[in-house]
Write an enzyme that holds these catalytic residues in place. Structure first.
Site, PDB file in Angstrom:
ATOM      1  N   TYR A 180       0.848  -1.181   0.000  1.00 47.77           N
ATOM      2  CA  TYR A 180       0.000   0.000   0.000  1.00 47.77           C
ATOM      3  C   TYR A 180       0.885   1.232   0.000  1.00 47.77           C
ATOM      4  O   TYR A 180       1.836   1.319   0.765  1.00 47.77           O
ATOM      5  CB  TYR A 180      -0.892   0.005   1.246  1.00 47.77           C
TER       6      TYR A 180
ATOM      7  N   ASP B  66       9.309   2.970   0.241  1.00 50.17           N
ATOM      8  CA  ASP B  66       8.212   3.599   0.980  1.00 50.17           C
ATOM      9  C   ASP B  66       8.366   3.182   2.437  1.00 50.17           C
ATOM     10  O   ASP B  66       7.973   2.092   2.837  1.00 50.17           O
ATOM     11  CB  ASP B  66       6.863   3.152   0.406  1.00 50.17           C
TER      12      ASP B  66
ATOM     13  N   LYS C 205       3.633   8.899   9.111  1.00 50.41           N
ATOM     14  CA  LYS C 205       3.395   8.282  10.422  1.00 50.41           C
ATOM     15  C   LYS C 205       4.370   8.771  11.516  1.00 50.41           C
ATOM     16  O   LYS C 205       4.183   9.862  12.028  1.00 50.41           O
ATOM     17  CB  LYS C 205       3.357   6.763  10.269  1.00 50.41           C
TER      18      LYS C 205
HETATM   19  C1  LIG Z   1      -0.003   4.552   5.718  1.00 46.28           C
HETATM   20  C2  LIG Z   1       0.832   4.349   4.514  1.00 46.28           C
HETATM   21  C3  LIG Z   1       0.818   5.256   3.431  1.00 46.28           C
HETATM   22  C4  LIG Z   1      -0.165   6.378   3.352  1.00 46.28           C
HETATM   23  O1  LIG Z   1       0.005   7.335   4.355  1.00 46.28           O
HETATM   24  P1  LIG Z   1      -1.217   8.291   4.736  1.00 46.28           P
HETATM   25  O2  LIG Z   1      -0.610   9.233   5.726  1.00 46.28           O
HETATM   26  O3  LIG Z   1      -2.293   7.422   5.295  1.00 46.28           O
HETATM   27  O4  LIG Z   1      -1.632   8.976   3.486  1.00 46.28           O
HETATM   28  C5  LIG Z   1       1.712   5.061   2.412  1.00 46.28           C
HETATM   29  N1  LIG Z   1       2.592   4.044   2.424  1.00 46.28           N
HETATM   30  C6  LIG Z   1       2.633   3.152   3.433  1.00 46.28           C
HETATM   31  C7  LIG Z   1       3.637   2.052   3.420  1.00 46.28           C
HETATM   32  C8  LIG Z   1       1.740   3.262   4.493  1.00 46.28           C
HETATM   33  O5  LIG Z   1       1.741   2.347   5.470  1.00 46.28           O
END
Ligand SMILES: *Cc1c(COP(=O)(O)O)cnc(C)c1O
Length: 430
Positions: free
Chosen positions: A144, A239, A267
């Site tokens: 994701y 990511d 995060k």
């Molecule tokens: C949570 C997440 C996102 C998206 O971040 P948001 O702040 O919810 O837009 C992107 N990449 C990874 C790996 C994530 O866990």
């Protein structure tokens, strides 16, 4: 357990918000029942509107690595509040944040703050396309990367749980250049490069996949991606929205010793406030506006209150490496305890994890990618989830979410959770 107040709020919420929530997983759709409306949180606990307390294994999906509301973070934020909420102009806090990140992760030579992980990924991909002059991107099934159009292809947890392969409202053109490969399968990536040798701008990957449960990369996977990207002139993007500042202070880059060209954060970097960041090689980041031709902007980007919260938490993490030993130890205890219970009761389950990230899958087979993760029995998970919730352990309301442990957790909570899990498995017939 009383849930009247949450039920009442849920029915009001559903009238005015899709699913009653502002982010889909919170609606509990894949596990059913009433989502708990949280009134407050402190350290390792969440307290709902009915006064129930839960050991929190979500930690706001990662940011609360020190537990909720550490006093020193609140104090710093309170002080900043006195100076204003937002200026729309440059601040010292942003400079200090960038310097700290560069010091912790030197390969982030230049960076830009944004407001979410979604924005970070969207912008990093744009920079990669701008730099290479290529359009195609490679992502992995079950990873994701936020909800930007181009990334909504086989996109893990939220999308995975509801069984929607894709999202409607995304024009075919937006995902036409998004190629998907299989996590932990270098051949699947190499085949794409062979098919499009000079068209792939970047490969984006969660260095530990934490949105299809928790899937750890095989030893050769990340080095192999680095090598393939170099061979075909594509950029490698990590990511690290979940793994950044969590696997260890310098995240997956430090843990696996592989240097990507660009990295995305979110995060933890905001300490619970809405923050994301992307950065990497200077020659790429120098293409971002106002220096270069890759446009990207944000009214609230680098917001002083958000910077203050994130910076204060990051400084603490850097000064306290024992945090990582402690959360790793607690999480390991959780995993080994669950494994032991599974063995004892012959439960058809598998435990995956690394550092402070864990996942209990309701499948006996090893989980190494999206296909094997999807074999998990979500009906079984649902029963387990509700048993644990009712006994006071709040895990992510989906089979495909990671369980997060914070530095505020102690062995007491882990052992209570394990004792309840044992009661659950003892009462089933496998
Ligand atoms: C949570 C997440 C996102 C998206 O971040 P948001 O702040 O919810 O837009 C992107 N990449 C990874 C790996 C994530 O866990």
């Amino acid at each position: 357990m009383h849930t009247e107040r949450s039920e009442e709020l849920y029915s009001r919420a559903k009238e005015l918000m899709p699913g009653g929530v502002n982010s889909p997983v919170r609606a509990f759709l894949s596990v059913g029942g009433t989502p708990r409306f949280i009134r407050r949180a402190k350290e390792q606990y969440l307290y709902d509107e009915d006064g129930n307390a839960y050991i929190d294994y979500i930690g706001s999906w990662g940011p609360m690595i020190l537990g909720h509301n550490p006093d020193f973070v609140l104090d710093a934020v309170r002080k900043q509040l006195e100076n204003g909420l937002s200026y729309g102009a440059a601040t010292a806090l942003e400079v200090e944040m960038a310097e700290l990140i560069h010091e912790i992760v030197p390969c982030v030579e230049m960076m830009r703050m944004v407001n979410s992980g979604t924005e970070a990924v969207m912008s990093a991909v744009r920079a990669a396309r701008g730099f290479t002059g290529r359009d195609k991107i490679v992502k992995f099934e079950g990873c994701y990367h936020g909800h930007a159009d181009a990334m909504l292809v086989k996109a893990g947890s939220g999308v995975m749980t509801s069984g929607i392969p894709d999202s409607s409202g995304v024009p075919r053109g937006c995902t036409a250049d998004t190629l998907s490969a299989v996590y932990n399968d270098l051949d699947s990536v190499e085949r794409l490069f062979q098919q499009y040798p000079s068209e792939i701008a970047c490969v984006i990957v969660e260095p530990v996949a934490a949105n299809m449960g928790v899937v750890v990369p095989k030893k050769s996977f990340l080095p192999g991606l680095r090598q393939l990207c170099d061979q075909y002139g594509a950029l490698l993007i990590f990511d690290e929205v979940i793994t950044g500042f969590r696997l260890q202070i310098d995240g997956a880059i430090g843990h696996f010793g592989i240097t990507p060209d660009l990295v995305t954060y979110g995060k933890i970097i905001g300490g619970g406030m809405p923050v994301g960041a992307y950065g990497g090689r200077k020659e790429i980041m120098q293409l971002v506006s106002p220096l270069g031709s890759v446009y990207q902007a944000g009214t609230l980007s680098g917001n002083p209150v958000a910077m203050c919260a994130g910076l204060t938490q990051l400084r603490y993490l850097k000064a306290h490496p024992e945090v990582y030993r402690q959360i790793g130890f607690l999480s390991h205890r959780l995993r080994s305890g669950l494994e032991e219970i599974i063995r004892r009761y012959h439960a058809p389950c598998t435990v995956n994890g690394i550092g402070s990230l864990s996942c209990l899958y309701f499948t006996p087979e090893p989980v190494t990618d999206y296909t094997s993760a999807k074999k998990a029995d979500t009906q079984q998970f649902k029963e387990y989830f509700h048993y644990m919730l009712d006994t006071g352990s709040y895990f992510g309301p989906s089979q495909f979410e990671a369980a997060f442990v914070s530095n505020a957790h102690t062995l007491r909570e882990i052992d209570k959770t394990l004792a309840d899990a044992e009661d659950y498995f003892a009462s089933r017939n496998f």
